[in-house]
Design a protein around this motif. Structure first.
Motif, PDB file in Angstrom:
ATOM      1  N   PHE A 140       0.838  -1.199   0.000  1.00  0.00           N
ATOM      2  CA  PHE A 140       0.000   0.000   0.000  1.00  0.00           C
ATOM      3  C   PHE A 140       0.875   1.253   0.000  1.00  0.00           C
ATOM      4  CE2 PHE A 140      -3.438  -2.785   1.763  1.00  0.00           C
ATOM      5  CZ  PHE A 140      -4.374  -2.518   0.771  1.00  0.00           C
ATOM      6  N   ALA A 141       1.971   1.213   0.784  1.00  0.00           N
ATOM      7  CA  ALA A 141       2.890   2.358   0.809  1.00  0.00           C
ATOM      8  C   ALA A 141       3.498   2.582  -0.569  1.00  0.00           C
ATOM      9  CB  ALA A 141       3.988   2.118   1.848  1.00  0.00           C
ATOM     10  N   TYR A 142       3.929   1.495  -1.200  1.00  0.00           N
ATOM     11  CA  TYR A 142       4.493   1.603  -2.542  1.00  0.00           C
ATOM     12  C   TYR A 142       3.471   2.182  -3.515  1.00  0.00           C
ATOM     13  CZ  TYR A 142       9.038  -0.741  -2.080  1.00  0.00           C
ATOM     14  OH  TYR A 142      10.337  -1.043  -1.779  1.00  0.00           O
ATOM     15  N   ARG A 143       2.221   1.720  -3.411  1.00  0.00           N
ATOM     16  CA  ARG A 143       1.205   2.195  -4.345  1.00  0.00           C
ATOM     17  C   ARG A 143       0.953   3.684  -4.179  1.00  0.00           C
ATOM     18  NH1 ARG A 143      -5.131   0.540  -4.282  1.00  0.00           N
ATOM     19  NH2 ARG A 143      -5.021   1.946  -2.497  1.00  0.00           N
ATOM     20  N   GLU A 144       0.820   4.145  -2.925  1.00  0.00           N
ATOM     21  CA  GLU A 144       0.534   5.554  -2.690  1.00  0.00           C
ATOM     22  C   GLU A 144       1.695   6.443  -3.100  1.00  0.00           C
ATOM     23  OE1 GLU A 144      -2.501   6.806  -1.704  1.00  0.00           O
ATOM     24  OE2 GLU A 144      -3.007   4.712  -2.134  1.00  0.00           O
ATOM     25  N   LEU A 145       2.902   6.029  -2.807  1.00  0.00           N
ATOM     26  CA  LEU A 145       4.076   6.814  -3.191  1.00  0.00           C
ATOM     27  C   LEU A 145       4.262   6.827  -4.698  1.00  0.00           C
ATOM     28  CD1 LEU A 145       6.479   5.637  -0.350  1.00  0.00           C
ATOM     29  CD2 LEU A 145       5.681   7.990  -0.705  1.00  0.00           C
ATOM     30  N   SER A 146       3.975   5.686  -5.325  1.00  0.00           N
ATOM     31  CA  SER A 146       4.115   5.606  -6.775  1.00  0.00           C
ATOM     32  C   SER A 146       3.094   6.490  -7.479  1.00  0.00           C
ATOM     33  CB  SER A 146       3.959   4.156  -7.238  1.00  0.00           C
ATOM     34  OG  SER A 146       4.063   4.054  -8.645  1.00  0.00           O
ATOM     35  N   ARG A 147       1.892   6.589  -6.928  1.00  0.00           N
ATOM     36  CA  ARG A 147       0.872   7.453  -7.520  1.00  0.00           C
ATOM     37  C   ARG A 147       1.274   8.918  -7.413  1.00  0.00           C
ATOM     38  NH1 ARG A 147      -5.113   5.758  -5.637  1.00  0.00           N
ATOM     39  NH2 ARG A 147      -5.573   7.401  -7.166  1.00  0.00           N
ATOM     40  N   ASP A 148       1.899   9.267  -6.305  1.00  0.00           N
ATOM     41  CA  ASP A 148       2.327  10.648  -6.117  1.00  0.00           C
ATOM     42  C   ASP A 148       3.609  10.962  -6.877  1.00  0.00           C
ATOM     43  OD1 ASP A 148       2.141  13.227  -4.235  1.00  0.00           O
ATOM     44  OD2 ASP A 148       4.240  12.568  -4.287  1.00  0.00           O
ATOM     45  N   THR A 149       4.563  10.025  -6.831  1.00  0.00           N
ATOM     46  CA  THR A 149       5.879  10.239  -7.428  1.00  0.00           C
ATOM     47  C   THR A 149       6.310   8.978  -8.161  1.00  0.00           C
ATOM     48  OG1 THR A 149       6.433  11.632  -5.521  1.00  0.00           O
ATOM     49  CG2 THR A 149       8.242  11.011  -6.970  1.00  0.00           C
ATOM     50  N   PRO A 150       5.814   8.754  -9.385  1.00  0.00           N
ATOM     51  CA  PRO A 150       6.239   7.567 -10.142  1.00  0.00           C
ATOM     52  C   PRO A 150       7.652   7.732 -10.645  1.00  0.00           C
ATOM     53  CG  PRO A 150       4.751   8.922 -11.456  1.00  0.00           C
ATOM     54  CD  PRO A 150       4.812   9.562 -10.099  1.00  0.00           C
ATOM     55  N   ASP A 151       8.603   7.186  -9.916  1.00  0.00           N
ATOM     56  CA  ASP A 151      10.018   7.378 -10.229  1.00  0.00           C
ATOM     57  C   ASP A 151      10.734   6.044 -10.081  1.00  0.00           C
ATOM     58  OD1 ASP A 151      12.183   9.868 -10.301  1.00  0.00           O
ATOM     59  OD2 ASP A 151      12.985   8.052  -9.370  1.00  0.00           O
ATOM     60  N   CYS A 152      11.619   5.718 -11.013  1.00  0.00           N
ATOM     61  CA  CYS A 152      12.303   4.429 -10.980  1.00  0.00           C
ATOM     62  C   CYS A 152      13.270   4.299  -9.809  1.00  0.00           C
ATOM     63  CB  CYS A 152      13.031   4.171 -12.306  1.00  0.00           C
ATOM     64  SG  CYS A 152      14.307   5.384 -12.718  1.00  0.00           S
ATOM     65  N   GLY A 153      13.499   5.398  -9.079  1.00  0.00           N
ATOM     66  CA  GLY A 153      14.359   5.328  -7.894  1.00  0.00           C
ATOM     67  C   GLY A 153      13.692   4.693  -6.699  1.00  0.00           C
ATOM     68  N   THR A 195      14.329  17.326  -3.009  1.00  0.00           N
ATOM     69  CA  THR A 195      13.789  17.592  -1.679  1.00  0.00           C
ATOM     70  C   THR A 195      12.330  17.169  -1.649  1.00  0.00           C
ATOM     71  OG1 THR A 195      12.946  19.818  -2.109  1.00  0.00           O
ATOM     72  CG2 THR A 195      15.294  19.625  -1.567  1.00  0.00           C
ATOM     73  N   ALA A 196      11.684  17.384  -0.503  1.00  0.00           N
ATOM     74  CA  ALA A 196      10.266  17.031  -0.373  1.00  0.00           C
ATOM     75  C   ALA A 196       9.394  17.830  -1.318  1.00  0.00           C
ATOM     76  CB  ALA A 196       9.813  17.244   1.070  1.00  0.00           C
ATOM     77  N   THR A 197       9.864  19.008  -1.731  1.00  0.00           N
ATOM     78  CA  THR A 197       9.050  19.861  -2.601  1.00  0.00           C
ATOM     79  C   THR A 197       9.379  19.698  -4.074  1.00  0.00           C
ATOM     80  OG1 THR A 197      10.627  21.685  -2.332  1.00  0.00           O
ATOM     81  CG2 THR A 197       8.771  21.595  -0.796  1.00  0.00           C
ATOM     82  N   THR A 198      10.352  18.856  -4.402  1.00  0.00           N
ATOM     83  CA  THR A 198      10.685  18.646  -5.811  1.00  0.00           C
ATOM     84  C   THR A 198       9.522  17.984  -6.524  1.00  0.00           C
ATOM     85  OG1 THR A 198      13.040  18.383  -5.302  1.00  0.00           O
ATOM     86  CG2 THR A 198      12.278  17.542  -7.423  1.00  0.00           C
ATOM     87  N   GLU A 199       9.101  18.572  -7.628  1.00  0.00           N
ATOM     88  CA  GLU A 199       8.002  18.013  -8.404  1.00  0.00           C
ATOM     89  C   GLU A 199       8.560  17.110  -9.485  1.00  0.00           C
ATOM     90  OE1 GLU A 199       4.227  19.396 -11.224  1.00  0.00           O
ATOM     91  OE2 GLU A 199       5.593  20.882 -10.343  1.00  0.00           O
ATOM     92  N   VAL A 200       8.216  15.829  -9.399  1.00  0.00           N
ATOM     93  CA  VAL A 200       8.632  14.878 -10.426  1.00  0.00           C
ATOM     94  C   VAL A 200       7.537  14.823 -11.470  1.00  0.00           C
ATOM     95  CG1 VAL A 200       9.260  12.496 -10.913  1.00  0.00           C
ATOM     96  CG2 VAL A 200       9.974  13.562  -8.774  1.00  0.00           C
ATOM     97  N   LYS A 201       7.800  15.354 -12.649  1.00  0.00           N
ATOM     98  CA  LYS A 201       6.802  15.457 -13.701  1.00  0.00           C
ATOM     99  C   LYS A 201       6.862  14.249 -14.630  1.00  0.00           C
ATOM    100  CE  LYS A 201       6.974  20.495 -13.645  1.00  0.00           C
ATOM    101  NZ  LYS A 201       7.208  21.722 -14.449  1.00  0.00           N
ATOM    102  N   VAL A 202       5.711  13.737 -14.951  1.00  0.00           N
ATOM    103  CA  VAL A 202       5.622  12.597 -15.854  1.00  0.00           C
ATOM    104  C   VAL A 202       4.984  13.056 -17.155  1.00  0.00           C
ATOM    105  CG1 VAL A 202       4.711  10.281 -16.176  1.00  0.00           C
ATOM    106  CG2 VAL A 202       5.375  11.045 -13.901  1.00  0.00           C
ATOM    107  N   PRO A 203       5.592  12.760 -18.302  1.00  0.00           N
ATOM    108  CA  PRO A 203       5.036  13.186 -19.582  1.00  0.00           C
ATOM    109  C   PRO A 203       3.608  12.672 -19.760  1.00  0.00           C
ATOM    110  CG  PRO A 203       7.267  12.378 -19.865  1.00  0.00           C
ATOM    111  CD  PRO A 203       6.875  12.078 -18.472  1.00  0.00           C
ATOM    112  N   ASP A 204       2.793  13.471 -20.461  1.00  0.00           N
ATOM    113  CA  ASP A 204       1.388  13.115 -20.664  1.00  0.00           C
ATOM    114  C   ASP A 204       1.177  12.131 -21.823  1.00  0.00           C
ATOM    115  OD1 ASP A 204       0.592  14.785 -18.618  1.00  0.00           O
ATOM    116  OD2 ASP A 204       0.549  16.541 -19.934  1.00  0.00           O
ATOM    117  N   VAL A 205       2.131  12.002 -22.717  1.00  0.00           N
ATOM    118  CA  VAL A 205       1.956  11.190 -23.906  1.00  0.00           C
ATOM    119  C   VAL A 205       2.567   9.808 -23.686  1.00  0.00           C
ATOM    120  CG1 VAL A 205       2.420  10.978 -26.364  1.00  0.00           C
ATOM    121  CG2 VAL A 205       1.977  13.232 -25.350  1.00  0.00           C
ATOM    122  N   TYR A 206       1.768   8.743 -23.902  1.00  0.00           N
ATOM    123  CA  TYR A 206       2.261   7.367 -23.743  1.00  0.00           C
ATOM    124  C   TYR A 206       1.892   6.595 -24.968  1.00  0.00           C
ATOM    125  CZ  TYR A 206       3.388   8.553 -19.010  1.00  0.00           C
ATOM    126  OH  TYR A 206       3.953   9.141 -17.914  1.00  0.00           O
TER     127      TYR A 206
END
Length: 512
Positions: A82-95, A501-512
């Motif tokens: 559940f933690a992974y899912r919530e964090l991934s939804r907020d910040t989908p990052d391969c890190g 940082t906590a405020t860094t916005e990780v942007k995901v492209p809209d086109v897939y």
């Protein structure tokens, strides 16, 4: 597409830093769907190999309560998922753990969390490559080569190199290969289990067989040490499902699909493990001779030993091949997330920039993948030549590293979303209570197991009166400290809060 984002320095003491948009690291975006994500998560777990390698030891620890341990260990895995899912939804990052731990707790905790994931991968790669070699020799009837250390090392090393090369070639080819290997694994496991249970139910399993009981699903009569020992083994059995989160940026609908895949992977695993455990326990019984689970000679592999008694020579060969395929698929799918973790760390300047390089044709982190393969190969060669007992103890130590970085991820979820936990019941449970309980369970398993592992009698080796399992498990984690300091000396921007940082916005492209 390649926007640049500006982040503020932590502590107010440094200038703002610039980093290329983490949502566009050069990976092949939108190339994997939900099923592909689940396949990669399942293949990283290597269910057939995991069962073959650990079920016997779980039975040794808890007798007929192995199914209960699979269910019990599943609960913290689900809570962490559940933690992974919530964090991934907020910040989908391969890190994954690295990125989320940094955003929640700062760069030092985030870096060491990422190191914990890398340690897990290096340890397991060294073991699964040899297992793949061993079971391939057994399947081919080359028992002399199966007993030859040199032959196993040569073929195991070839597997690491080959799977590293396949991982460099691209995520799509990796998914297709994994789909085939995964189908073979689950087909054989389910068919063998059903045949075994039918024979038990119809009285054709032999005098050693016993009737399955519902009580096997309840851990009554076990003490804390028994439960801790079994759970840390079961953590290894489940470990790897989070691989599907590390390819979130290469997934269609990345804010939803990876989290769903993680939860679905966990459910598939617990159902399969309970089915196989019931089939093996009821068919083999707990006698101390023959195929009985009380026979110490069966501890290292109770799965393939039952192949011929269950369904003849063909099933015996099929199970040998299945364990080989399972280990082989894990060799590749373990490299994938770890290499992408190093890519994310390099993008944020936590590793040398070379790790952020992407192959222009295959669109994969080729350098990081190659380094991952080389590290696993080196670890495998050193431990194999040092002692086969040391190599065996390394897999027993794996649970410490896994519990370590799973725990960091779970607590990171709670802390990162702390300001919104009481905004809704959903947030309270899925972002707060469930991840917190999962983190506590991982911390308890880590501490209890580490204490038990200190004993020189724990495992097959000891160093200076301390158990070799403890030395390997804790030692590999501690090794991350000087490496982290070396990265700080190389480039301190990340550690000074200039890139993430906590405020860094990780942007995901809209086109897939």
């Amino acid at each position: 597409m390649a926007e640049r984002i500006e982040t503020e320095a932590v502590g107010g003491g440094g200038e703002a830093g610039l980093v290329g948009d983490p949502g566009n690291k050069g990976l092949r975006l939108g190339s994997i769907g939900l099923m592909g994500n689940v396949i990669i998560g399942l293949s990283a777990v290597a269910p057939a190999y995991s069962l073959a390698a650990t079920l016997g030891y779980v039975v040794d620890s808890v007798h007929d309560k192995a199914p209960a341990m699979f269910v019990l260990a599943f609960i913290p895995m689900l809570l962490v998922a559940f933690a992974y899912r919530e964090l991934s939804r907020d910040t989908p990052d391969c890190g994954t753990t690295f990125t989320w731990g940094t955003k929640a707790f700062g760069p030092w905790i985030g870096w060491i969390g990422g190191w914990g994931l890398a340690v897990s991968a290096i340890i397991v790669l060294a073991n699964v490559s040899e297992i793949a070699a061993l079971y391939l020799f057994k399947f081919l009837g080359l028992h002399g080569l199966a007993d030859s250390l040199l032959a196993k090392i040569l073929l195991g090393s070839f597997f690491i190199i080959a799977m590293t090369w396949i991982s460099i070639r691209g995520i799509v080819i990796s998914e297709r290969i994994q789909a085939i290997l995964m189908f073979v694994q689950f087909a054989v496991l389910i068919i063998a289990s059903v045949i075994a249970l039918v024979k038990v139910g119809t009285g054709r399993a032999g005098d050693q067989a016993i009737t399955p009981e519902w009580s096997w699903l309840w851990p009554s009569g076990l003490d804390q040490s028994q439960i801790a020992a079994a759970v840390i083994l079961c953590i290894f059995i489940y470990w790897g499902w989070d691989a599907c989160l590390a390819i979130s940026e290469e997934t269609k609908d990345p804010d939803k699909t990876p989290g769903r895949a993680a939860l679905l992977t966990c459910v598939i695993l617990v159902a399969t493990y309970v089915l196989v455990a019931y089939a093996i326990q009821s068919f083999a019984g707990f006698g101390d001779t023959g195929i009985g689970l009380g026979n110490d000679a069966n501890d290292e592999d109770v799965l393939t030993i039952l192949g011929e008694p269950v369904a003849g020579a063909i099933m015996s060969s099929a199970l040998l091949l299945t364990v080989c395929v399972s280990a082989l698929s894990s060799t590749q799918s373990t490299i994938l997330p770890t290499a992408r973790g190093s890519l994310s760390m390099a993008v944020y300047k936590a590793l040398p920039e070379k790790f952020a390089s992407i192959h222009p044709r295959y669109m994969t982190p080729a350098f990081g993948t190659g380094v991952m393969g080389a590290a696993a190969l080196t670890f495998y060669l050193v431990l194999s030549l040092l002692s086969q007992d040391t190599l065996a103890d390394s897999i027993s130590s794996l649970g410490l590293a896994v519990a370590f970085y799973y725990g960091i991820t779970a607590f990171a979820c709670v802390w990162y979303f702390r300001s919104t936990l009481f905004a809704s019941a959903r947030n309270f449970f899925l972002r707060g209570l469930f991840p917190f309980l999962g983190g506590l369970a991982m911390a308890a398993a880590f501490i209890r197991s580490a204490i038990d592992m200190i004993s020189p009698d724990y495992g097959a080796t000891s160093v200076g009166g301390i158990g070799g399992v403890f030395v390997l498990g804790v030692g590999m984690l501690v090794l991350g400290i000087p490496l982290m300091l070396a990265c700080f000396a190389h480039n301190s921007d990340f550690f000074r809060g200039k890139t993430l940082t906590a405020t860094t916005e990780v942007k995901v492209p809209d086109v897939y």
